[in-house]
Design an enzyme around this catalytic site. Structure first.
Site, PDB file in Angstrom:
ATOM      1  N   LYS A  35       0.838  -1.186   0.000  1.00 55.33           N
ATOM      2  CA  LYS A  35       0.000   0.000   0.000  1.00 55.33           C
ATOM      3  C   LYS A  35       0.877   1.242   0.000  1.00 55.33           C
ATOM      4  O   LYS A  35       1.923   1.275   0.651  1.00 55.33           O
ATOM      5  CB  LYS A  35      -0.912  -0.031   1.231  1.00 55.33           C
ATOM      6  N   SER A  60      -9.717   1.528   2.767  1.00 50.70           N
ATOM      7  CA  SER A  60      -8.850   2.363   1.943  1.00 50.70           C
ATOM      8  C   SER A  60      -7.761   1.574   1.217  1.00 50.70           C
ATOM      9  O   SER A  60      -7.070   2.098   0.363  1.00 50.70           O
ATOM     10  CB  SER A  60      -8.181   3.431   2.819  1.00 50.70           C
ATOM     11  N   SER A  78     -10.063  -1.090   6.976  1.00 52.16           N
ATOM     12  CA  SER A  78      -9.507  -0.831   5.653  1.00 52.16           C
ATOM     13  C   SER A  78      -8.736  -1.982   5.030  1.00 52.16           C
ATOM     14  O   SER A  78      -8.272  -1.866   3.898  1.00 52.16           O
ATOM     15  CB  SER A  78      -8.607   0.408   5.695  1.00 52.16           C
TER      16      SER A  78
END
Length: 497
Positions: free
Chosen positions: A80, A155, A179
């Protein structure tokens, strides 16, 4: 001839160690899969071609020299884009950090690389992790591989989508209120939020420091367990004051039976407003599967769980306001040009560097921490956090594991969720785990009958019982099958001769 998306992490590592194929061949196959598939998903913000190939060549040289390779040798992994990786950019999908060069490598990333993983690239995310759909990214919107008209969740949507599309075998995400687990559910993969403190957060750009936790995505529970070994095996990280020693092997008891163990179900959650029939059916199927495996399922109560979302949207924005105050356009970050004063430069740099959701959460945090408001809301949220923790402790005194939904529904269509408040409610079942700090995991349960999209259930265990958590997840997986690559992407590039 196999395809890279058909192999688990253990198969890849074993094949590289045995010389069945080289790490360089695996790397080329993974990069080919990304090239062929990501044009339809946009999971990646940056593909680190040279870094991945250099790492693969190093592994092949080490094997030729007779050295013992790591447990993730040759396994393609994505990170990420809030995790620093030296030699790449770390943007948090924000204009504020566009083009920012990572000055060092985050501990979680370093440990995956030390285990032999190949760094394929950095994945898209909601800006600074503020969102539940990966639509707030400044650069692009990631699409769900199961239906590219729909969102992948957020996210950490880029990481989930990259695994679901078969572009990488493993990916790391961060979870502040769901997330990892929510996008894992939307994309039909396994996503784990470990106990707070189990995985180092050093080098990960913070959203909510008391809530954030790094965890892995994989298409099967074994892949996630193998990633957890790499993340926690070296022990406590002295660079992270919240890091703890987790002296367990997550593969050791993975296939232990759950017979004789007790699973708790919070009945009130299954009656929650907005919970879809598909999700309720998945929870029922998971309950029956665990009962068939010999577990006893009982009802438990979490009396204050309804307060979790309220507490989260006080604590989270307050911590975000504090953490993002450093982005002033002076030391680093987007800098507005042509300003006559420092105050104007800072003001305009923040106004133009942050997106709408990032501004919304920081403004909320600033208000909640202001004089006359702090005692009423922030202190009240901390009190609610204590009560929720006590509820969990009481529940776990009676059961080994909790079973509950991940999200109220399956993935929605891009642009469908225009109301920010409605999107916040998509985390209503996941937030309590971050508030309490215990471990939880999202496990795929197949496709919903109505939407045809992946649907999952969530398992939770007490803090630092993450090995038990994966044992229950594996029991469910044996009953319903592991997650698979989205059909429209399977086999598109990535062949491994």
């Amino acid at each position: 001839m196999a395809n890279i998306d058909q192999l688990t992490s253990s198969q890849i590592a074993a094949g590289v160690a045995a010389g069945d194929f080289s790490a360089t061949e695996v790397c080329h196959a993974a990069l080919d899969a990304v090239t062929q598939r990501d044009r339809d998903v946009d999971a990646f913000l940056e593909i680190t071609y040279d870094m991945a190939l250099d790492r693969a060549h190093d592994l092949d040289r080490a094997r030729a020299a007779g050295e013992v390779l790591g447990p993730l040798a040759g396994v393609p992994v994505a990170f990420k884009d809030n995790m620093n990786l030296e030699g790449s950019h770390t943007t948090c999908a924000s204009r504020m950090l566009e083009g920012f060069d990572s000055p060092y490598t985050a501990t979680c990333v370093r440990r995956m690389l030390d285990a032999g993983a190949l760094p394929i690239g950095k994945t898209n995310m909601d800006e600074f992790a503020f969102g539940s759909s990966t639509e707030t990214s400044h650069f692009q919107k990631t699409r769900n591989p199961w239906d590219t008209r729909r969102v992948p969740g957020g996210s950490s949507g880029g990481s989930a989508a990259a695994v679901a599309a078969g572009e990488v075998t493993l990916a790391l995400g961060s979870d502040t209120g769901g997330s990892i687990r929510q996008p894992a559910s939307f994309c039909g993969v396994v996503g784990m939020k470990p106990t707070y403190g189990a995985v180092s957060r050093y080098g990960v750009v913070a959203f909510g420091s008391s809530l954030d936790q790094v965890g892995p995505f994989g298409r099967c529970v074994e892949d996630v367990a193998r990633a957890m070994n790499a993340l926690v095996g070296p022990g406590r990280d002295p660079l992270d004051s919240t890091s703890q020693d987790v002296p367990v092997d997550f593969l050791e008891h993975l296939d232990d039976p759950v017979e004789g163990r007790t699973v708790g179900v919070v009945s009130s959650l299954l009656e929650a407003e907005g919970l879809s029939h598909e999700v309720r059916e998945a929870c029922g199927a998971a309950r029956r599967a665990l009962e068939d495996a010999g577990a006893t399922v009982v009802d438990v109560e979490l009396p204050h769980i309804d307060a979790a979302i309220n507490a989260y949207y006080v604590i989270g924005p307050c911590e975000a306001f504090s953490n993002l105050a450093r982005f002033d356009g002076v030391r680093y970050g987007y800098m507005e040009q042509g300003c006559g004063t420092l105050a104007r430069q800072t003001s305009l740099s923040r106004a133009h560097g942050f997106g709408a959701e990032a501004k919304r959460r920081q403004l909320l945090g600033a208000y909640l921490l202001s004089s006359g408001v702090y005692d009423r809301y922030y202190m009240g949220a901390l009190s609610a956090r204590t009560l929720i923790g006590r509820d969990y402790a009481e529940a776990f005194s009676k059961v080994d594991c909790l079973l509950m939904p991940v999200a109220p529904r399956t993935a929605w269509f891009s642009g469908e969720m225009g109301d920010a408040t409605q999107m916040y409610l998509s985390d209503m079942f996941t937030i309590s785990s971050n508030i309490a700090g215990n471990g939880s995991v999202s496990v795929p349960m197949g496709l919903g009958h109505d939407s045809g999209m992946p649907v999952s259930v969530q398992l939770q265990t007490p803090a630092f019982r993450d090995r038990t958590l994966l044992t229950f997840a594996r029991a469910l997986e044996r009953a319903v099958g592991a997650g698979t690559v989205a059909p429209g992407f399977a086999g598109r590039g990535g062949s491994l001769a």
